[in-house]
Motif scaffolding. Structure first.
Motif, mmCIF file in Angstrom:
data_model
loop_
_atom_site.group_PDB
_atom_site.id
_atom_site.type_symbol
_atom_site.label_atom_id
_atom_site.label_comp_id
_atom_site.label_asym_id
_atom_site.label_seq_id
_atom_site.Cartn_x
_atom_site.Cartn_y
_atom_site.Cartn_z
ATOM 1 N N SER A 1 0.832 -1.195 0.000
ATOM 2 C CA SER A 1 0.000 0.000 0.000
ATOM 3 C C SER A 1 0.872 1.252 0.000
ATOM 4 O O SER A 1 1.977 1.268 0.549
ATOM 5 C CB SER A 1 -0.913 0.010 1.231
ATOM 6 N N ALA A 2 0.354 2.308 -0.599
ATOM 7 C CA ALA A 2 1.067 3.582 -0.567
ATOM 8 C C ALA A 2 1.179 4.084 0.870
ATOM 9 O O ALA A 2 2.163 4.737 1.231
ATOM 10 C CB ALA A 2 0.348 4.604 -1.437
ATOM 11 N N LEU A 3 0.177 3.770 1.696
ATOM 12 C CA LEU A 3 0.222 4.148 3.104
ATOM 13 C C LEU A 3 1.448 3.549 3.789
ATOM 14 O O LEU A 3 2.143 4.227 4.560
ATOM 15 C CB LEU A 3 -1.047 3.681 3.820
ATOM 16 N N PHE A 4 1.737 2.290 3.494
ATOM 17 C CA PHE A 4 2.908 1.641 4.083
ATOM 18 C C PHE A 4 4.178 2.392 3.718
ATOM 19 O O PHE A 4 5.060 2.594 4.567
ATOM 20 C CB PHE A 4 2.993 0.190 3.614
ATOM 21 N N HIS A 5 4.275 2.836 2.479
ATOM 22 C CA HIS A 5 5.470 3.572 2.056
ATOM 23 C C HIS A 5 5.561 4.931 2.736
ATOM 24 O O HIS A 5 6.655 5.400 3.054
ATOM 25 C CB HIS A 5 5.473 3.728 0.535
ATOM 26 N N ALA A 6 4.406 5.564 2.970
ATOM 27 C CA ALA A 6 4.419 6.866 3.624
ATOM 28 C C ALA A 6 4.976 6.777 5.039
ATOM 29 O O ALA A 6 5.624 7.714 5.522
ATOM 30 C CB ALA A 6 3.002 7.436 3.666
ATOM 31 N N ILE A 7 4.746 5.644 5.715
ATOM 32 C CA ILE A 7 5.175 5.494 7.108
ATOM 33 C C ILE A 7 6.535 4.811 7.225
ATOM 34 O O ILE A 7 7.214 4.932 8.252
ATOM 35 C CB ILE A 7 4.129 4.685 7.906
ATOM 36 N N ASN A 8 6.950 4.107 6.178
ATOM 37 C CA ASN A 8 8.142 3.260 6.299
ATOM 38 C C ASN A 8 9.201 3.511 5.234
ATOM 39 O O ASN A 8 10.098 2.688 5.048
ATOM 40 C CB ASN A 8 7.715 1.784 6.249
ATOM 41 N N ARG A 9 9.116 4.680 4.564
ATOM 42 C CA ARG A 9 10.119 4.958 3.530
ATOM 43 C C ARG A 9 11.525 4.940 4.137
ATOM 44 O O ARG A 9 11.737 5.343 5.267
ATOM 45 C CB ARG A 9 9.853 6.309 2.880
ATOM 46 N N GLY A 10 12.463 4.464 3.337
ATOM 47 C CA GLY A 10 13.862 4.515 3.733
ATOM 48 C C GLY A 10 14.326 3.432 4.681
ATOM 49 O O GLY A 10 15.515 3.360 5.001
ATOM 50 N N LYS A 11 13.416 2.561 5.139
ATOM 51 C CA LYS A 11 13.808 1.530 6.103
ATOM 52 C C LYS A 11 14.305 0.276 5.389
ATOM 53 O O LYS A 11 14.170 0.128 4.174
ATOM 54 C CB LYS A 11 12.615 1.172 7.005
ATOM 55 N N LEU A 12 14.883 -0.633 6.156
ATOM 56 C CA LEU A 12 15.255 -1.961 5.699
ATOM 57 C C LEU A 12 14.275 -2.951 6.323
ATOM 58 O O LEU A 12 13.532 -2.613 7.240
ATOM 59 C CB LEU A 12 16.685 -2.296 6.109
ATOM 60 N N SER A 13 14.250 -4.199 5.819
ATOM 61 C CA SER A 13 13.334 -5.202 6.360
ATOM 62 C C SER A 13 14.002 -6.554 6.486
ATOM 63 O O SER A 13 14.614 -7.047 5.530
ATOM 64 C CB SER A 13 12.099 -5.331 5.459
ATOM 65 N N VAL A 14 13.897 -7.152 7.681
ATOM 66 C CA VAL A 14 14.283 -8.548 7.867
ATOM 67 C C VAL A 14 13.032 -9.304 8.296
ATOM 68 O O VAL A 14 12.210 -8.797 9.064
ATOM 69 C CB VAL A 14 15.407 -8.723 8.910
ATOM 70 N N ALA A 15 12.865 -10.493 7.770
ATOM 71 C CA ALA A 15 11.721 -11.333 8.110
ATOM 72 C C ALA A 15 12.169 -12.370 9.126
ATOM 73 O O ALA A 15 13.140 -13.096 8.899
ATOM 74 C CB ALA A 15 11.167 -12.012 6.860
ATOM 75 N N ALA A 16 11.458 -12.452 10.245
ATOM 76 C CA ALA A 16 11.834 -13.384 11.305
ATOM 77 C C ALA A 16 10.601 -13.849 12.059
ATOM 78 O O ALA A 16 9.730 -13.039 12.395
ATOM 79 C CB ALA A 16 12.816 -12.713 12.271
ATOM 80 N N ASP A 17 10.544 -15.129 12.323
ATOM 81 C CA ASP A 17 9.487 -15.712 13.146
ATOM 82 C C ASP A 17 9.982 -15.712 14.588
ATOM 83 O O ASP A 17 10.863 -16.504 14.947
ATOM 84 C CB ASP A 17 9.185 -17.133 12.674
ATOM 85 N N LEU A 18 9.449 -14.830 15.409
ATOM 86 C CA LEU A 18 9.944 -14.680 16.778
ATOM 87 C C LEU A 18 9.606 -15.873 17.660
ATOM 88 O O LEU A 18 10.127 -15.983 18.772
ATOM 89 C CB LEU A 18 9.384 -13.397 17.395
ATOM 90 N N LYS A 19 8.760 -16.787 17.162
ATOM 91 C CA LYS A 19 8.456 -18.005 17.910
ATOM 92 C C LYS A 19 9.351 -19.171 17.495
ATOM 93 O O LYS A 19 9.258 -20.266 18.057
ATOM 94 C CB LYS A 19 6.982 -18.371 17.729
#
Length: 393
Positions: free
Chosen positions: A72-90
């Motif tokens: 969503s464009a909303l996601f980009h508005a709040i999270n621009r410039g960040k990095l992402s790692v995917a992790a299952d905390l369980k």
């Protein structure tokens, strides 16, 4: 004015204020991510830690069906410039890798409900032992104690519970919530303030610390002016104006008024002075010691008088007289005004394929510089390799 792109080399020796600071953002939706966004705007490297099956729920929270680069464009508005790692905390393996990231991080932000981080082994006590320099920041709906502790922390609900929605609307009308998620966004701003304060303290003492905010406490603080009066008047409820209500405790003419072709805002000013400027003798009949007590009657006279001419007609009289007034703009009118363009308030972010999305920019200027970041929000798990590195710095 120099525009500083955060992922570009420093300009003429300019150093971003949070350059070298690593932030792990475990939060989703708005308050926590907005806090992390602002830290990123100021130069921090922000790494979102997301669940592999969908990530931050706001990735699929579409407004007006507007999408960009898979999310969503909303996601980009709040999270621009960040990095992402995917992790299952369980998952024990993923959790161990996440803890290795935490051991080298400067700031951790989360918005899990009270108790969840502790059950995951990621509570403050455990992580402060792992990384004594860590700034541990949490945002919740209603704080760590009390009967509302486990209620869903959602902005409209908090506006309603706290009285904010009741402040707006005329006396004979229903409550009116703000058209923005104000408690979410302000809670994120409050959390950022707390983080920055603890980073300063850490620079002096070498020790990390914990900061917590909640939407409800933020809502209380947002109302400090009016609540201060209410709490010191034996619980006497103020009255909303029946006409052009805009502030519970301010006298006429403070409010919004319809004109022949739009609406006009008039702030604090002497009613007799206003009467002379707009040629409305009926307003002059109200003595100054009655401008609050008779505010509905005054506003009714003003309402009827202002409706006879266009907004520009009135502004041409009010502004040269030094009376605080403004048109009530919609977005087309606001963005078309030269004052909007002069501030350079927007920026573009770019996806890996080169597609561009226009967003607002960071409102803070540092050393006279506008701060922007052209990198779009990350695709889910795009930077998971960071968890495999022996040194993520």
């Amino acid at each position: 004015m120099t525009v500083v792109q955060q992922d570009s080399p420093p300009d003429s020796g300019f150093v971003m204020p949070l350059s070298g600071v690593t932030v792990l953002d475990f939060s989703q939706f708005l308050a926590g991510p907005a806090c992390a966004l602002r830290l990123g705007d100021l130069g921090a490297r922000v790494i979102k830690v997301e669940r592999p099956d969908g990530g931050d729920a706001s990735r699929k929270l579409y407004l007006a069906d507007l999408a960009f680069d898979q999310d969503s464009a909303l996601f980009h508005a709040i999270n621009r410039g960040k990095l992402s790692v995917a992790a299952d905390l369980k998952d024990a393996g993923d959790l161990a890798k996440v803890r290795a990231l935490i051991a080298k991080a400067d700031v951790l932000i989360h918005n899990f409900r009270p108790g969840i981080m502790e059950r995951l082994g990621l509570g403050w006590e455990a992580l402060s032992a792992l990384n004594p320099r860590l700034i541990y920041a949490g945002v919740s709906g209603y704080g760590p104690v009390g009967p509302w502790r486990d209620r869903p922390g959602q902005d409209l609900l908090v506006q309603s519970l706290s009285g904010i929605a009741w402040l707006s609307g005329d006396a004979d009308g229903p409550p009116v919530p703000a058209g923005l998620s104000i408690t979410d966004m302000m809670a994120g701003a409050q959390l950022a303030q707390g983080i920055l304060a603890l980073l300063v303290r850490r620079g002096v003492t070498g020790q990390g610390g914990r900061v917590d905010v909640s939407l409800i406490e933020t809502a209380i603080d947002l109302q400090f002016e009016h609540l201060a009066v209410y709490l010191n008047r034996d619980g006497a409820m103020p009255a909303r104006s029946a006409v052009a209500n805009a502030n519970l405790y301010l006298a006429a003419p403070y409010g919004l008024y319809a004109t022949a072709d739009g609406h006009l805002a008039i702030a604090m000013c002497p009613v007799d002075r206003l009467a002379a400027v707009i040629d409305c003798p009926a307003l002059a009949n109200f003595p100054s010691d009655r401008w609050f007590a008779d505010r509905d009657a005054i506003k009714a006279v003003l309402r009827d008088h202002l409706a006879t001419q266009a907004t520009r007609y009135w502004l041409d009289r009010l502004e040269p007289a030094g009376i605080w007034a403004a048109p009530v703009n919609d977005w087309p009118a606001f963005t078309a005004d030269p004052a909007f363009a002069a501030l350079e308030p927007t920026q573009q972010v770019r996806a890996p394929d080169g597609a561009a999305l226009t967003l607002t920019r960071c409102p803070i200027r540092v050393d006279g510089r506008i701060l922007t970041n052209e990198r779009a929000a990350p695709r889910l798990g795009a930077d998971t390799a960071l968890m495999e590195a022996s040194d993520d710095r």
